[in-house]
Scaffold this motif. Structure first.
Motif, PDB file in Angstrom:
ATOM      1  N   LYS A   3       0.833  -1.209   0.000  1.00  0.00           N
ATOM      2  CA  LYS A   3       0.000   0.000   0.000  1.00  0.00           C
ATOM      3  C   LYS A   3       0.868   1.259   0.000  1.00  0.00           C
ATOM      4  O   LYS A   3       0.619   2.196  -0.757  1.00  0.00           O
ATOM      5  CB  LYS A   3      -0.944  -0.009   1.196  1.00  0.00           C
ATOM      6  N   LYS A   4       1.900   1.265   0.819  1.00  0.00           N
ATOM      7  CA  LYS A   4       2.816   2.403   0.878  1.00  0.00           C
ATOM      8  C   LYS A   4       3.548   2.562  -0.456  1.00  0.00           C
ATOM      9  O   LYS A   4       3.690   3.675  -0.971  1.00  0.00           O
ATOM     10  CB  LYS A   4       3.821   2.193   2.007  1.00  0.00           C
ATOM     11  N   LEU A   5       3.973   1.457  -1.032  1.00  0.00           N
ATOM     12  CA  LEU A   5       4.657   1.484  -2.321  1.00  0.00           C
ATOM     13  C   LEU A   5       3.728   1.973  -3.425  1.00  0.00           C
ATOM     14  O   LEU A   5       4.145   2.721  -4.311  1.00  0.00           O
ATOM     15  CB  LEU A   5       5.216   0.098  -2.652  1.00  0.00           C
ATOM     16  N   SER A   6       2.460   1.582  -3.358  1.00  0.00           N
ATOM     17  CA  SER A   6       1.481   2.049  -4.345  1.00  0.00           C
ATOM     18  C   SER A   6       1.315   3.567  -4.279  1.00  0.00           C
ATOM     19  O   SER A   6       1.242   4.239  -5.310  1.00  0.00           O
ATOM     20  CB  SER A   6       0.126   1.372  -4.130  1.00  0.00           C
ATOM     21  N   GLN A 126      14.543  -3.232  -0.430  1.00  0.00           N
ATOM     22  CA  GLN A 126      14.754  -4.510   0.240  1.00  0.00           C
ATOM     23  C   GLN A 126      13.458  -5.261   0.519  1.00  0.00           C
ATOM     24  O   GLN A 126      13.429  -6.481   0.488  1.00  0.00           O
ATOM     25  CB  GLN A 126      15.524  -4.313   1.543  1.00  0.00           C
ATOM     26  N   ASN A 127      12.391  -4.552   0.792  1.00  0.00           N
ATOM     27  CA  ASN A 127      11.122  -5.192   1.126  1.00  0.00           C
ATOM     28  C   ASN A 127      10.256  -5.484  -0.097  1.00  0.00           C
ATOM     29  O   ASN A 127       9.171  -6.030   0.044  1.00  0.00           O
ATOM     30  CB  ASN A 127      10.343  -4.344   2.128  1.00  0.00           C
ATOM     31  N   ALA A 128      10.721  -5.084  -1.255  1.00  0.00           N
ATOM     32  CA  ALA A 128       9.964  -5.337  -2.484  1.00  0.00           C
ATOM     33  C   ALA A 128      10.275  -6.744  -2.968  1.00  0.00           C
ATOM     34  O   ALA A 128      11.228  -6.965  -3.699  1.00  0.00           O
ATOM     35  CB  ALA A 128      10.323  -4.306  -3.537  1.00  0.00           C
ATOM     36  N   THR A 129       9.471  -7.679  -2.529  1.00  0.00           N
ATOM     37  CA  THR A 129       9.742  -9.074  -2.865  1.00  0.00           C
ATOM     38  C   THR A 129       8.761  -9.642  -3.874  1.00  0.00           C
ATOM     39  O   THR A 129       9.101 -10.548  -4.614  1.00  0.00           O
ATOM     40  CB  THR A 129       9.717  -9.941  -1.591  1.00  0.00           C
ATOM     41  N   SER A 130       7.555  -9.116  -3.923  1.00  0.00           N
ATOM     42  CA  SER A 130       6.562  -9.669  -4.843  1.00  0.00           C
ATOM     43  C   SER A 130       6.747  -9.098  -6.250  1.00  0.00           C
ATOM     44  O   SER A 130       7.401  -8.080  -6.459  1.00  0.00           O
ATOM     45  CB  SER A 130       5.146  -9.365  -4.348  1.00  0.00           C
ATOM     46  N   LYS A 131       6.126  -9.769  -7.183  1.00  0.00           N
ATOM     47  CA  LYS A 131       6.165  -9.334  -8.582  1.00  0.00           C
ATOM     48  C   LYS A 131       5.535  -7.948  -8.730  1.00  0.00           C
ATOM     49  O   LYS A 131       6.047  -7.094  -9.443  1.00  0.00           O
ATOM     50  CB  LYS A 131       5.422 -10.367  -9.441  1.00  0.00           C
ATOM     51  N   PHE A 132       4.428  -7.723  -8.030  1.00  0.00           N
ATOM     52  CA  PHE A 132       3.744  -6.425  -8.111  1.00  0.00           C
ATOM     53  C   PHE A 132       4.583  -5.307  -7.500  1.00  0.00           C
ATOM     54  O   PHE A 132       4.603  -4.188  -8.016  1.00  0.00           O
ATOM     55  CB  PHE A 132       2.367  -6.502  -7.442  1.00  0.00           C
ATOM     56  N   ASP A 133       5.286  -5.600  -6.401  1.00  0.00           N
ATOM     57  CA  ASP A 133       6.186  -4.601  -5.800  1.00  0.00           C
ATOM     58  C   ASP A 133       7.272  -4.198  -6.795  1.00  0.00           C
ATOM     59  O   ASP A 133       7.590  -3.006  -6.941  1.00  0.00           O
ATOM     60  CB  ASP A 133       6.845  -5.152  -4.531  1.00  0.00           C
ATOM     61  N   LYS A 134       7.842  -5.165  -7.484  1.00  0.00           N
ATOM     62  CA  LYS A 134       8.896  -4.869  -8.461  1.00  0.00           C
ATOM     63  C   LYS A 134       8.342  -4.117  -9.661  1.00  0.00           C
ATOM     64  O   LYS A 134       9.022  -3.264 -10.233  1.00  0.00           O
ATOM     65  CB  LYS A 134       9.610  -6.141  -8.867  1.00  0.00           C
ATOM     66  N   THR A 135       7.105  -4.403 -10.028  1.00  0.00           N
ATOM     67  CA  THR A 135       6.444  -3.650 -11.102  1.00  0.00           C
ATOM     68  C   THR A 135       6.319  -2.183 -10.697  1.00  0.00           C
ATOM     69  O   THR A 135       6.620  -1.284 -11.478  1.00  0.00           O
ATOM     70  CB  THR A 135       5.050  -4.245 -11.398  1.00  0.00           C
ATOM     71  N   GLN A 136       5.900  -1.960  -9.461  1.00  0.00           N
ATOM     72  CA  GLN A 136       5.753  -0.587  -8.971  1.00  0.00           C
ATOM     73  C   GLN A 136       7.101   0.123  -8.879  1.00  0.00           C
ATOM     74  O   GLN A 136       7.218   1.306  -9.230  1.00  0.00           O
ATOM     75  CB  GLN A 136       5.049  -0.584  -7.617  1.00  0.00           C
ATOM     76  N   LEU A 137       8.128  -0.585  -8.428  1.00  0.00           N
ATOM     77  CA  LEU A 137       9.471   0.014  -8.370  1.00  0.00           C
ATOM     78  C   LEU A 137       9.969   0.364  -9.771  1.00  0.00           C
ATOM     79  O   LEU A 137      10.633   1.390  -9.954  1.00  0.00           O
ATOM     80  CB  LEU A 137      10.448  -0.924  -7.675  1.00  0.00           C
ATOM     81  N   SER A 138       9.653  -0.468 -10.740  1.00  0.00           N
ATOM     82  CA  SER A 138      10.024  -0.171 -12.125  1.00  0.00           C
ATOM     83  C   SER A 138       9.363   1.123 -12.589  1.00  0.00           C
ATOM     84  O   SER A 138       9.993   1.955 -13.243  1.00  0.00           O
ATOM     85  CB  SER A 138       9.611  -1.320 -13.062  1.00  0.00           C
ATOM     86  N   ILE A 139       8.096   1.291 -12.234  1.00  0.00           N
ATOM     87  CA  ILE A 139       7.366   2.510 -12.612  1.00  0.00           C
ATOM     88  C   ILE A 139       7.971   3.731 -11.922  1.00  0.00           C
ATOM     89  O   ILE A 139       8.123   4.791 -12.536  1.00  0.00           O
ATOM     90  CB  ILE A 139       5.866   2.356 -12.293  1.00  0.00           C
ATOM     91  N   ILE A 140       8.339   3.590 -10.656  1.00  0.00           N
ATOM     92  CA  ILE A 140       8.981   4.702  -9.942  1.00  0.00           C
ATOM     93  C   ILE A 140      10.282   5.082 -10.635  1.00  0.00           C
ATOM     94  O   ILE A 140      10.545   6.263 -10.887  1.00  0.00           O
ATOM     95  CB  ILE A 140       9.232   4.329  -8.459  1.00  0.00           C
TER      96      ILE A 140
END
Length: 160
Positions: A3-6, A126-140
């Protein structure tokens, strides 16, 4: 974390659009296509997110290879042909360059995030472990690149 990453992802995307808007809202050339830049950038982010939700990571690698071939080989051919023809074809070439370039960049960032172990103390990475977290980090990351591109474009358009 998700949620925070989103929230951070959406905030970074909005900031990237705002930077372009603030730098070029009164520019004689770019202001006329600013809406298209925002639309294409945002559409690529949405398409990339959907793609990541639907396909496996290995399939993304195949898509990346396909885009690379289209982008680096056929786009050059399209540019050569469009130089002789109308503005509509040139606009198509510019749009596809934007789309394929940013989409390829997103996939490359995702591969980097998948393969890289983060040694520095950043909870965001470090806490971005799921596929969706990495997708969001890519967008950032791409949104930050988009901001950098705005400043590069500003310098380019101010060269006399």
């Amino acid at each position: 974390m998700t949620k925070k990453l989103s929230v951070i992802t959406i905030f970074t995307w909005i900031i990237s659009l705002a930077v372009w808007q603030l730098l070029f809202y009164s520019h004689k050339v770019v202001s006329e296509i600013l809406w298209e830049i925002h639309t294409i950038f945002s559409s690529v982010l949405v398409f990339y997110t959907l793609l990541n939700l639907i396909v496996k990571e290995t399939t993304l690698d195949i898509i990346k290879i396909t885009f690379k071939i289209i982008f680096k080989v056929w786009l050059i051919i399209f540019i050569a042909f469009s130089m002789q023809n109308s503005f509509k074809q040139k606009a198509f070439v510019l749009t596809t360059t934007f789309i394929f370039g940013y989409l390829e960049g997103l996939i490359e960032i995702n591969v980097w995030l998948r393969n890289f172990s983060f040694r520095f103390q950043s909870k965001l990475f470090q806490n971005a472990t799921s596929k969706f977290d990495k997708t969001q980090l890519s967008i950032i990351c791409l949104s930050l690149v988009h901001i950098l591109c705005a400043f590069i474009a500003l310098v380019f358009f101010n060269i006399k």
